[in-house]
Design a protein around this motif. Structure first.
Motif, short mmCIF file in Angstrom:
data_model
loop_
_atom_site.label_atom_id
_atom_site.label_comp_id
_atom_site.label_asym_id
_atom_site.label_seq_id
_atom_site.Cartn_x
_atom_site.Cartn_y
_atom_site.Cartn_z
N ASP A 199 -8.66 -11.05 5.69
CA ASP A 199 -8.04 -12.37 5.74
C ASP A 199 -8.73 -13.18 6.84
O ASP A 199 -9.02 -12.66 7.91
CB ASP A 199 -6.54 -12.23 6.02
N ARG B 94 -9.47 -16.82 -8.48
CA ARG B 94 -8.99 -16.06 -7.34
C ARG B 94 -7.88 -15.12 -7.74
O ARG B 94 -7.10 -15.42 -8.66
CB ARG B 94 -8.54 -16.97 -6.21
N PHE B 95 -7.83 -13.99 -7.04
CA PHE B 95 -6.71 -13.07 -7.20
C PHE B 95 -6.06 -12.87 -5.85
O PHE B 95 -6.77 -12.74 -4.85
CB PHE B 95 -7.18 -11.72 -7.79
N ARG C 60 -1.70 -16.87 -8.67
CA ARG C 60 -0.26 -17.09 -8.45
C ARG C 60 0.38 -17.96 -9.52
O ARG C 60 1.57 -18.25 -9.46
CB ARG C 60 -0.04 -17.69 -7.05
N LEU D 77 4.50 -11.76 -1.04
CA LEU D 77 3.60 -12.02 0.09
C LEU D 77 4.24 -12.93 1.13
O LEU D 77 3.98 -12.82 2.32
CB LEU D 77 2.28 -12.63 -0.40
N PHE E 57 -0.26 -6.36 -8.68
CA PHE E 57 -1.58 -6.93 -8.39
C PHE E 57 -2.57 -6.54 -9.50
O PHE E 57 -3.38 -7.35 -9.95
CB PHE E 57 -2.12 -6.44 -7.04
N ARG F 265 -4.60 -8.77 -12.67
CA ARG F 265 -6.01 -8.78 -13.09
C ARG F 265 -6.12 -8.47 -14.58
O ARG F 265 -6.90 -9.10 -15.29
CB ARG F 265 -6.82 -7.78 -12.26
N ARG G 163 -11.55 -12.41 -4.16
CA ARG G 163 -10.79 -11.14 -4.17
C ARG G 163 -10.66 -10.56 -5.58
O ARG G 163 -10.46 -11.28 -6.56
CB ARG G 163 -9.38 -11.28 -3.60
N SER H 110 -9.83 -5.56 -3.04
CA SER H 110 -8.68 -5.97 -2.22
C SER H 110 -7.47 -5.14 -2.59
O SER H 110 -6.72 -4.69 -1.72
CB SER H 110 -8.33 -7.45 -2.45
N GLY H 111 -7.30 -4.95 -3.88
CA GLY H 111 -6.15 -4.18 -4.37
C GLY H 111 -6.11 -2.80 -3.73
O GLY H 111 -5.08 -2.37 -3.18
N PHE I 102 -6.08 -2.94 0.52
CA PHE I 102 -4.80 -3.33 1.13
C PHE I 102 -3.71 -2.29 0.85
O PHE I 102 -2.97 -1.91 1.75
CB PHE I 102 -4.36 -4.73 0.68
N TYR J 232 0.81 -8.77 5.64
CA TYR J 232 -0.52 -8.16 5.88
C TYR J 232 -1.34 -8.89 6.93
O TYR J 232 -2.36 -8.38 7.36
CB TYR J 232 -1.39 -8.09 4.61
N1 NYM Z 1 -4.06 -8.63 -1.85
C1 NYM Z 1 -4.84 -9.30 -2.74
C2 NYM Z 1 -3.60 -7.36 -2.13
O1 NYM Z 1 -2.90 -6.76 -1.33
N2 NYM Z 1 -3.94 -6.78 -3.32
C3 NYM Z 1 -4.72 -7.41 -4.24
O2 NYM Z 1 -5.00 -6.84 -5.31
C4 NYM Z 1 -5.20 -8.73 -3.94
C5 NYM Z 1 -6.03 -9.46 -4.94
O3 NYM Z 1 -2.96 -10.48 -0.97
N3 NYM Z 1 -3.70 -10.72 2.27
C6 NYM Z 1 -3.65 -9.31 -0.60
C7 NYM Z 1 -4.75 -9.77 0.28
C8 NYM Z 1 -4.22 -11.02 0.96
C9 NYM Z 1 -3.08 -11.47 0.06
O4 NYM Z 1 -4.57 -13.12 -0.82
C10 NYM Z 1 -3.25 -12.82 -0.57
P1 NYM Z 1 -5.13 -14.60 -0.51
O5 NYM Z 1 -6.62 -14.46 -0.74
O6 NYM Z 1 -4.76 -14.90 0.92
O7 NYM Z 1 -4.44 -15.51 -1.51
#
Ligand code: NYM
Length: 212
Positions: free
Chosen positions: A18, A44-45, A48, A60, A75, A79, A100, A104-105, A108, A153
């Protein structure tokens, strides 16, 4: 193979912690590609805008609580619901720049202690990126950048774990850019890498699936 009929757009993914600059860079990249005459879209993922995406967004922003496995699968579902559109766009010659993706999935969710192989499993069969660009920034530096927005996060200790997990995921399609370099330098390096990748996809490089 390699004929005009196999020509397609490239699937390019930007990953990073981030506040690493992904959103700025992916926006600029798409504008630059279009200026050069390529058709490109910014994705983007999480996305939303879908109903799954709205559940993710509410999680989130701490408006809802979900079990760690459940949110991981949401998440992933987010996708999967875009997979066929992604494939048809690529096949119609559009390059997708994705802010992402599966990495990222996994990075995180496994930072919360979930097993990494369990995290990868629902991602199997999604389209594999042709190029993953990792915008590399020390977690401490990212935290200094105007602070975090207060979403789940966005905390230093957690981001450190995410950074370690990204390192485990790095593969042959990954390229690393130092995200602490001046914005224009990052932009230029990124564009060069992507143009190269777009060319190989135009020449008919076949699409493949995760995890390969
Ligand atoms: N994130 C993003 C995940 O935890 N899992 C995922 O599969 C994806 C795509 O979501 N902190 C987390 C990472 C970011 C948060 O993303 C939102 P963004 O790019 O800030 O909208």
């Amino acid at each position: 193979r390699g004929g005009k009929e196999d020509s397609r757009g490239a699937l390019v993914v930007l990953e990073g912690l981030d506040r690493c600059g992904k959103t700025t860079q992916s926006t600029r990249l798409v504008a630059n590609l279009e200026k050069l005459g390529h058709s490109a879209e910014l994705w983007r993922f999480p996305d939303r805008t879908t109903s799954v995406g709205q559940m993710i967004s509410s999680y989130l922003s701490n408006k809802s609580q979900l079990d760690d496995h459940t949110i991981h699968l949401l998440f992933s579902a987010n996708r999967w619901e875009k997979r066929s559109l992604m494939e048809s766009k690529l096949k119609s010659g559009i390059t997708l720049v994705v802010d992402r993706y599966s990495y990222s999935g996994v990075a995180f969710s496994s930072a919360k202690g979930l097993d990494i192989e369990w995290c990868k499993a629902p991602e199997i069969g999604l389209l594999a990126p042709d190029l993953v660009v990792y915008l590399d920034i020390p977690p401490e530096k990212a935290a200094e950048r105007g602070g975090y927005g207060g979403e789940r996060y966005e905390q230093l200790e957690f981001q450190k774990k995410v950074g370690q997990n990204y390192q485990v995921l790095r593969g042959p399609t990954w390229k690393i850019i130092d995200a602490c370099s001046p914005m224009e330098d990052v932009e230029e390096q990124l564009q060069e890498m992507v143009l190269d990748c777009v060319k190989t996809c135009q020449e008919g490089k076949p699409l493949s699936c995760l995890w390969s």
